[in-house]
Enzyme design. Structure first.
Site, short mmCIF file in Angstrom:
data_model
loop_
_atom_site.label_atom_id
_atom_site.label_comp_id
_atom_site.label_asym_id
_atom_site.label_seq_id
_atom_site.Cartn_x
_atom_site.Cartn_y
_atom_site.Cartn_z
N SER A 68 -3.86 -41.42 -6.66
CA SER A 68 -3.90 -41.50 -5.20
C SER A 68 -2.92 -42.54 -4.64
CB SER A 68 -5.35 -41.77 -4.79
OG SER A 68 -5.48 -41.82 -3.43
N ASP A 250 -5.73 6.90 -9.28
CA ASP A 250 -5.77 8.36 -9.42
C ASP A 250 -6.44 8.68 -10.76
OD1 ASP A 250 -3.71 7.72 -11.14
OD2 ASP A 250 -2.49 9.46 -10.62
N ASP A 254 -2.59 5.65 -13.01
CA ASP A 254 -1.24 5.10 -12.90
C ASP A 254 -0.78 5.00 -11.44
OD1 ASP A 254 -0.79 7.78 -12.45
OD2 ASP A 254 0.72 8.01 -14.05
N GLU A 344 6.72 4.58 -5.63
CA GLU A 344 6.65 5.76 -4.81
C GLU A 344 5.60 5.49 -3.73
OE1 GLU A 344 7.62 9.69 -7.14
OE2 GLU A 344 5.85 8.77 -8.00
N ARG A 469 11.56 19.83 0.38
CA ARG A 469 12.01 19.96 -1.01
C ARG A 469 10.96 20.75 -1.80
NH1 ARG A 469 8.80 16.51 -3.81
NH2 ARG A 469 9.86 16.83 -5.79
N PRO A 470 11.44 21.46 -2.83
CA PRO A 470 10.47 22.16 -3.67
C PRO A 470 9.76 21.15 -4.55
CG PRO A 470 12.68 22.42 -4.57
CD PRO A 470 12.84 21.64 -3.31
N SER A 471 8.43 21.30 -4.70
CA SER A 471 7.69 20.39 -5.57
C SER A 471 8.13 20.61 -7.02
CB SER A 471 6.19 20.68 -5.44
OG SER A 471 5.52 20.14 -6.56
N GLY A 472 8.09 19.54 -7.80
CA GLY A 472 8.38 19.67 -9.22
C GLY A 472 7.10 19.86 -10.03
N ARG A 478 7.29 21.11 -0.28
CA ARG A 478 6.67 20.01 0.47
C ARG A 478 7.51 19.69 1.70
NH1 ARG A 478 2.72 18.26 -2.95
NH2 ARG A 478 3.28 18.06 -5.15
P1 NG1 Z 1 6.26 16.66 -6.70
O1 NG1 Z 1 5.19 17.69 -6.91
O2 NG1 Z 1 7.59 16.96 -7.34
O3 NG1 Z 1 6.37 16.34 -5.23
C1 NG1 Z 1 4.55 14.68 -7.26
C2 NG1 Z 1 4.74 13.45 -6.41
C3 NG1 Z 1 5.78 12.57 -7.08
C4 NG1 Z 1 5.42 12.23 -8.51
C5 NG1 Z 1 5.02 13.49 -9.28
C6 NG1 Z 1 4.46 13.24 -10.63
C7 NG1 Z 1 4.70 13.24 -3.98
C8 NG1 Z 1 5.22 13.71 -2.69
N1 NG1 Z 1 5.21 13.81 -5.08
O4 NG1 Z 1 5.81 15.32 -7.41
O5 NG1 Z 1 5.98 11.41 -6.32
O6 NG1 Z 1 4.40 11.26 -8.54
O7 NG1 Z 1 4.08 14.29 -8.53
O8 NG1 Z 1 3.11 12.91 -10.62
O9 NG1 Z 1 3.84 12.36 -4.00
ZN ZN Z 2 -1.37 9.73 -12.30
#
Ligand code: NG1
Ligand code: ZN
Length: 534
Positions: A68, A250, A254, A344, A469-472, A478
């Site tokens: 102190s 989720d 993750d 993200e 964009r098309p979803s993957g 989307r």
């Molecule tokens: P897609 O379905 O390609 O939009 C989604 C999520 C991605 C990623 C992947 C894998 C959104 C808009 N899209 O992809 O960010 O996390 O799933 O899990 O959240």
């Molecule tokens: Zn996940």
């Protein structure tokens, strides 16, 4: 620690012998005398702090090394009880007895007596937080203290140079309980296991833990539900009270999304973008405080789904890059920085420290005690973060550590910037492969001419931004749209405007108009065109 650590105590005690012909006394402010006499006292106080914490079920005990207002050549040490208060009186006598044991053998005997009389369960984990003032004798005495803690197997947190009141505050600090929505998935196991380690400082309250209930996984709960619906999971309505923080994992833990209710019980979401802003700011602050400004580049990686406000806020402070959706793209881009923060918007992300950044952290010589504290905090963060991949548990600890350091509640974190109202819509189309993009998925190149027509709509909305964009991962296209509150040059009714003003985080109109156009363009059957899109 399951049994009495005799050999450790003997080994360390011999390194810190008591000077003969000196009698110590734990006075009103702890031990205080010439610094050169205090080595054995500090070692023994380390042992006593661990015993005190064990006696109190592992609650955190504070140890402050200071004399102190006394002359610089003096030093001292005092213990701080878990609520930030001075050590309980009866323990002051124990401290005095322990410090005056002449030999290692005497010392061990006094420790054993304390354990017996106080009925201490030696198997409990001890938690101790330590700090010192700026006296030159401080580092050496802290090292002796740490030997005592080590001998007892205590979990010690060295806060470096701090004022005495801050140490009291830190010792008394316990984060308010955090509600954890486990999405009825595997995250529950992880949260439960982690709770055993962190509950004494960060009580976790797991919810949505029905891991064996069929159909429960991610159903009306979890990070994706919260992010997409921008709502509180119904299961938490009667759980969460205003001001309390909560987070959702989720199904595979993750992703992480935070949220809280304000004092009017309004829901507020803190998504991956808000996490990125909190984390990137904090890391930049630590790097600057450690004297590492300009020594390396801290950057942020986002996707087109990042809220425009977050991009604006971050790019005014740090380099920000936008890449295609998908963790591999973000991870790769983040590797280009010394410290790369990537998230993200949906809550998946982490922080990467490059090998050269880590070696700078290891070799950097701080020039002041304050710099040294910033540096050790930054190194600790690099250990805390799971750098292999976004990890809800590790990210949750990261967020909690930052909130605790900054003294932020959810509200203060939230006010870093205000999200633009936004909406994500899925459109089921005949063939999503006809949609092709450029510019990190922010513009369509196919079907031909569609982007032009989208631009014509977007232009009508103040601060409007939208992309398709098309979803993957799903057989959908989307649509993401955001805008400032009031639609521009648009014939929509006043009622709609009011709705937007009262529910500011829901902005469906632009998204639905674009979704309608996308649906038409993809050759959808007009009778099946979703009603909301009209
Ligand atoms: P897609 O379905 O390609 O939009 C989604 C999520 C991605 C990623 C992947 C894998 C959104 C808009 N899209 O992809 O960010 O996390 O799933 O899990 O959240
Ligand atoms: Zn996940």
């Amino acid at each position: 620690m399951s049994s009495f650590p005799t050999s450790e105590l003997v080994k360390f005690s011999d390194l810190h012998p008591k000077p003969s012909n000196v009698t110590f006394s734990y006075g009103t402010a702890g031990f205080r005398t010439k610094a050169s006499l205090l080595d054995s006292v500090l070692f023994r106080v380390g042992v006593l702090a661990a015993l005190r914490s064990k006696r109190l079920d592992g609650k955190t005990i504070g140890v402050m090394v200071t004399a102190s207002h006394n002359p610089e050549a003096d030093n001292g040490v005092k213990l701080v009880d878990p609520r930030g208060e001075m050590l309980e009186n009866s323990w002051e006598t124990l401290a005095t007895n322990l410090s005056n044991a002449e030999t290692t053998g005497d010392f061990i005997q006094v420790v054993k007596n304390i354990i017996n009389h106080q009925k201490i369960d030696i198997s409990k984990t001890a938690n101790v937080i330590i700090a010192r003032d700026t006296r030159p004798s401080g580092p050496g005495l802290v090292a002796a203290l740490e030997d005592g803690l080590r001998a007892m197997g205590a979990v010690a947190r060295n806060e470096g140079v701090k004022t005495t009141p801050i140490l009291h505050y830190l010792a008394g600090k316990k984060a308010p309980p955090l509600v954890v929505d486990c999405a009825n998935g595997v995250g529950f196991f992880a949260a439960k296991a982690m709770g055993e380690y962190v509950n004494s400082v960060l009580p976790l309250i797991p919810h949505n833990i029905a891991i064996n209930a069929l159909g429960a996984l991610n159903n009306a709960c979890g990070a994706d539900y919260v992010k997409t619906s921008q709502r509180l999971p119904p299961s938490l309505v009667s759980v969460l009270h205003p001001g309390q923080r909560a987070c959702s994992f989720d199904g595979d833990a993750d992703r992480l999304i935070y949220f809280y209710l304000d004092d009017r019980s309004q829901f507020h979401m803190l998504d991956g973008d808000k996490i990125a802003a909190l984390v990137a700011n904090f890391i930049a602050e630590l790097a600057k405080g450690a004297g590492l400004d300009g020594k390396f580049e801290i950057g942020v990686v986002q996707t087109a789904y990042a809220n425009g406000s977050s991009t604006k806020y971050l790019s005014e402070r740090l380099p920000v890059q936008c890449v295609k959706t998908g963790v591999k793209n973000l991870h790769h881009a983040a590797e280009g920085y010394s410290i790369g923060v990537y998230f993200e918007a949906n809550g998946h992300g982490t922080v990467l420290f490059s090998p050269s950044a880590l070696s700078i952290l290891e070799t950097h010589q701080p020039s002041t005690p304050a710099q040294s504290t910033y540096l050790s905090n930054l190194i600790a963060l690099s250990d805390l973060i799971n750098q292999t991949v976004g990890d809800a548990l590790s990210d949750m600890l990261l967020v909690e550590v930052i909130l605790a350091h900054k003294g932020y509640s959810g509200l203060e974190w939230d006010s870093i910037y205000s999200d633009l109202p936004n909406r994500l819509v899925k459109v089921v189309v005949k063939d999503r492969n006809i949609f092709e993009t450029e510019d990190a998925e922010r513009r369509l190149t196919s079907p031909p001419g569609l982007q032009q027509r989208l631009d014509d709509i977007i232009r009508k909305y103040d601060g409007g931004r939208a992309f398709v964009r098309p979803s993957g991962t799903e057989d959908v296209v989307r649509v993401y749209a955001e805008a400032t509150l009031r639609p521009q040059a648009d014939g929509k009714s006043q009622t709609f405007d009011l709705e937007i003003m009262f529910i500011p985080n829901i902005f469906p109109e632009l998204a639905f108009r674009i979704a309608g156009l996308v649906y038409d363009e993809s050759g959808g059957d007009s009778s099946k065109r979703p009603k909301e899109f009209l």
